[in-house]
Design an enzyme around this catalytic site. Structure first.
Site, PDB file in Angstrom:
ATOM      1  N   TYR A 230      34.261  35.548  26.098  1.00 47.71           N
ATOM      2  CA  TYR A 230      34.674  36.940  26.322  1.00 47.71           C
ATOM      3  C   TYR A 230      35.771  37.005  27.395  1.00 47.71           C
ATOM      4  CZ  TYR A 230      34.905  41.785  27.608  1.00 47.71           C
ATOM      5  OH  TYR A 230      35.401  43.039  27.886  1.00 47.71           O
TER       6      TYR A 230
ATOM      7  N   ARG B  89      31.295  41.755  40.586  1.00 46.08           N
ATOM      8  CA  ARG B  89      31.361  42.916  41.484  1.00 46.08           C
ATOM      9  C   ARG B  89      30.906  44.197  40.796  1.00 46.08           C
ATOM     10  NH1 ARG B  89      37.249  44.567  42.303  1.00 46.08           N
ATOM     11  NH2 ARG B  89      36.748  45.271  40.208  1.00 46.08           N
TER      12      ARG B  89
ATOM     13  N   ARG C  76      27.677  49.007  29.764  1.00 50.02           N
ATOM     14  CA  ARG C  76      28.400  47.784  29.405  1.00 50.02           C
ATOM     15  C   ARG C  76      27.701  46.625  30.101  1.00 50.02           C
ATOM     16  NH1 ARG C  76      33.330  51.113  30.046  1.00 50.02           N
ATOM     17  NH2 ARG C  76      33.032  50.826  32.261  1.00 50.02           N
TER      18      ARG C  76
ATOM     19  N   PHE D 133      53.349  36.040  42.708  1.00 51.89           N
ATOM     20  CA  PHE D 133      52.738  36.846  41.642  1.00 51.89           C
ATOM     21  C   PHE D 133      51.424  36.222  41.157  1.00 51.89           C
ATOM     22  CE2 PHE D 133      52.326  37.124  36.982  1.00 51.89           C
ATOM     23  CZ  PHE D 133      52.011  38.470  36.864  1.00 51.89           C
TER      24      PHE D 133
HETATM   25  C1  D61 Z   1      48.682  34.993  37.061  1.00 49.08           C
HETATM   26  C2  D61 Z   1      48.854  36.286  37.500  1.00 49.08           C
HETATM   27  C3  D61 Z   1      48.090  37.302  36.964  1.00 49.08           C
HETATM   28  C4  D61 Z   1      47.119  37.029  36.019  1.00 49.08           C
HETATM   29  C5  D61 Z   1      46.934  35.703  35.597  1.00 49.08           C
HETATM   30  C6  D61 Z   1      47.726  34.691  36.135  1.00 49.08           C
HETATM   31  C7  D61 Z   1      45.984  35.416  34.621  1.00 49.08           C
HETATM   32  C8  D61 Z   1      45.226  36.415  34.098  1.00 49.08           C
HETATM   33  C9  D61 Z   1      45.382  37.714  34.503  1.00 49.08           C
HETATM   34  C10 D61 Z   1      46.329  38.028  35.452  1.00 49.08           C
HETATM   35  C11 D61 Z   1      44.547  38.778  33.889  1.00 49.08           C
HETATM   36  C12 D61 Z   1      43.471  39.168  34.841  1.00 49.08           C
HETATM   37  C13 D61 Z   1      42.569  40.237  34.367  1.00 49.08           C
HETATM   38  C14 D61 Z   1      41.609  40.527  35.521  1.00 49.08           C
HETATM   39  C15 D61 Z   1      41.390  41.997  35.711  1.00 49.08           C
HETATM   40  N1  D61 Z   1      40.579  42.479  34.620  1.00 49.08           N
HETATM   41  C16 D61 Z   1      40.898  43.562  33.915  1.00 49.08           C
HETATM   42  O1  D61 Z   1      41.889  44.212  34.145  1.00 49.08           O
HETATM   43  C17 D61 Z   1      39.933  43.886  32.796  1.00 49.08           C
HETATM   44  O2  D61 Z   1      40.607  44.162  31.609  1.00 49.08           O
HETATM   45  C18 D61 Z   1      41.016  42.993  30.912  1.00 49.08           C
HETATM   46  C19 D61 Z   1      41.860  43.367  29.701  1.00 49.08           C
HETATM   47  C20 D61 Z   1      43.205  43.940  30.093  1.00 49.08           C
HETATM   48  C21 D61 Z   1      44.042  42.932  30.848  1.00 49.08           C
HETATM   49  C22 D61 Z   1      45.161  43.652  31.494  1.00 49.08           C
HETATM   50  C23 D61 Z   1      46.068  42.811  32.373  1.00 49.08           C
HETATM   51  C24 D61 Z   1      45.706  42.570  33.688  1.00 49.08           C
HETATM   52  C25 D61 Z   1      46.568  41.900  34.523  1.00 49.08           C
HETATM   53  C26 D61 Z   1      47.808  41.480  34.075  1.00 49.08           C
HETATM   54  C27 D61 Z   1      48.173  41.736  32.737  1.00 49.08           C
HETATM   55  C28 D61 Z   1      47.281  42.392  31.904  1.00 49.08           C
HETATM   56  C29 D61 Z   1      49.456  41.364  32.299  1.00 49.08           C
HETATM   57  C30 D61 Z   1      50.342  40.758  33.150  1.00 49.08           C
HETATM   58  C31 D61 Z   1      49.978  40.509  34.471  1.00 49.08           C
HETATM   59  C32 D61 Z   1      48.733  40.848  34.924  1.00 49.08           C
HETATM   60  C33 D61 Z   1      39.018  45.047  33.213  1.00 49.08           C
HETATM   61  O3  D61 Z   1      39.738  46.200  33.411  1.00 49.08           O
HETATM   62  C34 D61 Z   1      39.090  47.118  34.257  1.00 49.08           C
HETATM   63  C35 D61 Z   1      39.949  48.330  34.391  1.00 49.08           C
HETATM   64  O4  D61 Z   1      40.087  49.046  33.383  1.00 49.08           O
HETATM   65  O5  D61 Z   1      40.479  48.578  35.472  1.00 49.08           O
HETATM   66  C36 D61 Z   1      37.960  45.165  32.148  1.00 49.08           C
HETATM   67  O6  D61 Z   1      37.958  46.123  31.373  1.00 49.08           O
HETATM   68  O7  D61 Z   1      37.122  44.260  32.122  1.00 49.08           O
HETATM   69 MG    MG Z   2      37.764  46.120  29.229  1.00 41.19          MG
END
Ligand code: D61
Ligand code: MG
Length: 416
Positions: free
Chosen positions: A172, A219, A229, A289
């Site tokens: 997931y 968290r 959820r 970043f």
């Molecule tokens: C380097 C820098 C940034 C990085 C990385 C490597 C590798 C992975 C990620 C960022 C993604 C990290 C996601 C962690 C935070 N989780 C969420 O936001 C959850 O949603 C996941 C699905 C949407 C992902 C959106 C995303 C996040 C960060 C990014 C990106 C896309 C694109 C580019 C850069 C960074 C979480 O959301 C909660 C909410 O609604 O606030 C959930 O629903 O579980």
């Molecule tokens: Mg989500």
């Protein structure tokens, strides 16, 4: 600002970082000559607290592509997260979102009124307009990741399918966060800022996302439970309770704390990969970043570790001063390794010897320390420097903090 300084009173370097941050020129980004860009960055700043800052500091070549990558996946996630949309409606949107992003003018108004990023989808035509202006190479990477993430989300949204095993948990988290890591690595290599090796290391790219997502899931126990959820795997919580919601019962307090340290240990297993990934990243703007979200995650894990509040309070966060300090210090691998060592030591010091994961967590902390000492020897001097700024409770630091606060108050009244 005043309350943030108060909260950081025993951390003089945080007070200093807060004051510097407050005084830094704020007119850095001006998008007023391009209406689409202005709307896009407005949405970025509305939907993300932490990612907005690091994305806007990227080099121009990648900035818009990564901003749109973020907004598209945030849009997809806003459909996934909304428990007021029935599954027959939701699942087709998740599965076809990678096609929707090519449909000029598309918008979405089926989110419930309380969905926090509802407005992004109401105005999603702007996101699509921006996406279609990107270089085709970036469009292809974004569409591919969107397709795979949407299908993974659809699978886990299906009635009767849950995060049961630890393998499910990893799967997931791969769909919702690991894939972001894979896509970002492809962009870094495609634009020539990083070597082709970065895109090839899908294992390490995946771990970058898993460490962030698992920290959030740990968290957000209470918030997710309230919204029905469930992302903590049954293979873990089942060792401590009959039902996941039983962990909040006061009589299960000891079991809940053991379960929490199991979750913390599971997340910490990705740290070695995170350090190895960051070591590959050479472009300074890509490095910050990538590094900032990771150091915020280990600071968050440190705050969660042995903290029973996660079962009683929603929205527990690290201090604003700590965030600003981490953002300032995360610019070289030696400094980032020092930050990881600092928090690994704090985590280890907090561990309860009676906890069943005491040894497992201790071993990981020892490995982090050992890897950093041998691969990033410069981190030792950086660690001493960082520690000089976190001598909580010593009279010297209190006096320093008081002096900085006084300075801040004077500066504030001067500039107000
Ligand atoms: C380097 C820098 C940034 C990085 C990385 C490597 C590798 C992975 C990620 C960022 C993604 C990290 C996601 C962690 C935070 N989780 C969420 O936001 C959850 O949603 C996941 C699905 C949407 C992902 C959106 C995303 C996040 C960060 C990014 C990106 C896309 C694109 C580019 C850069 C960074 C979480 O959301 C909660 C909410 O609604 O606030 C959930 O629903 O579980
Ligand atoms: Mg989500």
């Amino acid at each position: 600002m005043a309350s943030a300084i108060l909260a950081s009173l025993f951390h003089p370097s945080e007070v200093l970082a807060l004051v510097q941050y407050k005084l830094a020129p704020k007119t850095k980004f001006d998008y007023s000559n391009d209406k689409t860009r202005e709307r896009l960055y407005h949405h970025l700043n509305m939907t993300s607290r932490s990612f907005a800052a690091v994305i806007q500091d990227l080099d121009e070549e990648l900035k818009d592509a990564i901003c749109l990558f973020y907004l598209i996946l945030r849009g997809l996630d806003t459909i996934e997260d909304d428990m007021t949309i029935d599954l027959e409606t939701k699942i087709p949107y998740l599965k076809t979102f990678h096609e929707i992003i090519y449909q000029k003018g598309w918008t979405f108004t089926k989110n419930g009124p309380n969905e926090k990023d509802r407005q992004l989808l109401v105005e999603f035509d702007v996101v699509i307009e921006g996406f279609l202006k990107l270089k085709p190479a970036y469009q292809t990477i974004i569409a591919d990741i969107t397709k795979r993430m949407g299908n993974g989300m659809a699978h886990y949204a299906t009635a009767g399918i849950r995060v049961d095993t630890i393998a499910d948990y990893d799967e997931y988290c791969h769909y919702v966060a690991g894939l972001v890591g894979l896509g970002l690595s492809e962009m870094f290599s495609a634009c020539g800022f990083e070597s082709p090796m970065v895109a090839k290391r899908k294992d390490l790219s995946n771990s970058m996302g898993l460490f962030l997502q698992k920290t959030n899931i740990t968290r957000d126990y209470l918030e997710d439970l309230r919204d029905n959820r469930r992302f903590w795997p049954k293979e873990i919580w089942g060792l401590y309770a009959e039902k996941m919601e039983d962990l909040v019962k006061p009589e299960n307090c000891d079991k809940a704390k053991q379960c929490l340290s199991h979750m913390v240990w599971n997340a910490m297993e990705h740290i070695k990969d995170v350090l190895e990934y960051l070591e590959m990243i050479k472009n300074p703007s890509c490095f910050k970043f990538c590094a900032i979200p990771q150091v915020m995650a280990i600071a968050t894990l440190n705050m969660l570790h042995t903290n029973y509040k996660i079962f009683t309070h929603e929205n527990i966060k690290i201090r604003k001063g700590e965030t600003v300090w981490l953002m300032k210090e995360s610019d070289t691998i030696d400094k980032v390794a020092a930050i990881f060592r600092l928090y690994a030591r704090e985590i280890n010091n907090k561990s309860n010897p009676l906890d069943p994961h005491f040894v497992n967590i201790g071993v990981l902390c020892g490995e982090i320390e050992q890897i950093c000492v041998s691969k990033y020897p410069g981190s030792t001097a950086e660690l001493s420097r960082l520690q000089a700024g976190v001598m909580a409770g010593t009279s010297g630091s209190v006096i320093t903090a008081a002096a900085v606060v006084a300075g801040a108050v004077v500066l504030k009244s001067t500039f107000a």
